[in-house]
Scaffold this motif. Sequence first.
Motif, PDB file in Angstrom:
ATOM      1  N   GLU A 113       0.849  -1.207   0.000  1.00  0.00           N
ATOM      2  CA  GLU A 113       0.000   0.000   0.000  1.00  0.00           C
ATOM      3  C   GLU A 113       0.882   1.254   0.000  1.00  0.00           C
ATOM      4  OE1 GLU A 113      -2.910   0.270   3.174  1.00  0.00           O
ATOM      5  OE2 GLU A 113      -3.358   2.306   2.525  1.00  0.00           O
ATOM      6  N   HIS A 114       1.953   1.190   0.762  1.00  0.00           N
ATOM      7  CA  HIS A 114       2.873   2.325   0.809  1.00  0.00           C
ATOM      8  C   HIS A 114       3.489   2.568  -0.572  1.00  0.00           C
ATOM      9  CE1 HIS A 114       6.120   4.932   2.213  1.00  0.00           C
ATOM     10  NE2 HIS A 114       6.930   4.183   1.492  1.00  0.00           N
ATOM     11  N   ASN A 149       1.083   4.304  -2.779  1.00  0.00           N
ATOM     12  CA  ASN A 149       1.060   5.734  -2.456  1.00  0.00           C
ATOM     13  C   ASN A 149       2.286   6.438  -3.022  1.00  0.00           C
ATOM     14  OD1 ASN A 149      -1.291   5.286  -1.098  1.00  0.00           O
ATOM     15  ND2 ASN A 149      -0.540   5.882   0.923  1.00  0.00           N
TER      16      ASN A 149
HETATM   17  C1  LIG Z   1      -1.900   5.757   1.463  1.00  0.00           C
HETATM   18  O1  LIG Z   1      -2.583   6.930   1.160  1.00  0.00           O
HETATM   19  C2  LIG Z   1      -3.888   7.003   1.708  1.00  0.00           C
HETATM   20  C3  LIG Z   1      -4.578   8.258   1.181  1.00  0.00           C
HETATM   21  O2  LIG Z   1      -3.721   9.343   1.157  1.00  0.00           O
HETATM   22  C4  LIG Z   1      -3.803   6.985   3.252  1.00  0.00           C
HETATM   23  O3  LIG Z   1      -5.085   7.039   3.828  1.00  0.00           O
HETATM   24  C5  LIG Z   1      -3.084   5.703   3.667  1.00  0.00           C
HETATM   25  O4  LIG Z   1      -2.895   5.686   5.075  1.00  0.00           O
HETATM   26  C6  LIG Z   1      -1.751   5.588   2.986  1.00  0.00           C
HETATM   27  N1  LIG Z   1      -1.188   4.274   3.287  1.00  0.00           N
HETATM   28  C7  LIG Z   1       0.076   4.061   3.609  1.00  0.00           C
HETATM   29  C8  LIG Z   1       0.457   2.669   3.936  1.00  0.00           C
HETATM   30  O5  LIG Z   1       0.915   4.955   3.609  1.00  0.00           O
END
Ligand SMILES: *[C@@H]1O[C@H](CO)[C@@H](O)[C@H](O)[C@H]1NC(C)=O
Length: 342
Positions: free
Chosen positions: A73-74, A77
């Motif tokens: 997920e990171h 992003n």
């Molecule tokens: C990825 O981005 C989303 C939306 O900006 C955020 O809610 C989420 O926590 C982020 N995840 C990580 C693992 O950084």
Amino acid sequence: MLSVALLLFSLSIPAVYCGSHSLQYRIALVSVPGYDVPQYSVVMYIDGLQYGRYNSDTQCAQALAPSLNALSEHIENQTKYAQEYEVWQRHRLNFLMGFFNKSKGDTHIYQRKCACELHEDGTIGGYEEIAFDGKEFFIFDKERVVYVPVTQEAVMVSHLWNIRYDPTDSKVYVENDCIENLKLYLPIISTDLEKKVPPKVKVSSSESESGTKLHCRVYGFYPRDVEVKWIKNGRDEIHSEEAAQILPNPDGTYQIRVSVGVTPEEGATYSCHIDHSSLETPLVVPFEPSKRSILYIIIPVSAALLLLLLLFLRAQQFKKGDPFVLLAFERETQSEQPVPIV
Ligand SMILES: *[C@@H]1O[C@H](CO)[C@@H](O)[C@H](O)[C@H]1NC(C)=O
Ligand SMILES: *[C@@H]1O[C@H](CO)[C@@H](O)[C@H](O)[C@H]1NC(C)=O
């Protein structure tokens, strides 16, 4: 000129002192005549080693260590962020080229080096440098929150630059996002340092006009450092005329292909030798020439078929009575006739 510029700017790798860690991004944007869109690439280093990358072809942030891929997920992003960042950097290159009346018919390069540091005592540091056409241009002053010009040319544009490209964003990035990422990566990559994945190996050959080539493909290994060489008759190293590159795989492992040109010799043996930190002793994979014998059959057979086809076509023309072909054919057949024995 371009490679010199790249080299100049990439010479200074940050010193890694014990207990201190750094996360560095090196960005290069190259506008080449004939290409509409400049080529953009980012390489991420942790403590001076490559751990991630992004470029305008893939448009994807890629981790270069197996463990970092767990942060899917990171990484997603980071991909989104890198795509936005690419657009901003393109603006900056266009702005500089416009300001200095640089023609789109020449190659121009914009580079940005940005890093944050986490010291042993818990304090943080960081820096940012911008280069244009291979020359250092601005240095970011984190305390005064301003881009400081380094060259005479940069002095001309620095006022406008600091207005257009708010230096506060850089300070926030270096002190927050970058440090957060570094804190996220460090515990994960520390397990990589012990992790080792042994290589898989495939040897093959190919024939071309320039002769026979032997290929040794070594893949799926980790860490990156590896030694691959071709050995003839168990002792002589065959030097490769092409410089082989170690390439990253999407899963964080690496691959390399080492090819050498050989002149087939009766009784000679060839083997690929691989040394990697995951192996107790170097791996030796012999080249089995059996597959090549198929080529030795295919080539004469297809040549014979081609000859038959040509003869058939010629016979067809001969029937039609093309006088020129007729003559040539007659002359040939005559000369091929055995001399009668009297
Ligand atoms: C990825 O981005 C989303 C939306 O900006 C955020 O809610 C989420 O926590 C982020 N995840 C990580 C693992 O950084
Ligand atoms: C660019 O060209 C314009 C108009 O020809 C000129 O006024 C300006 O000084 C030039 N800029 C530089 C940096 O040479």
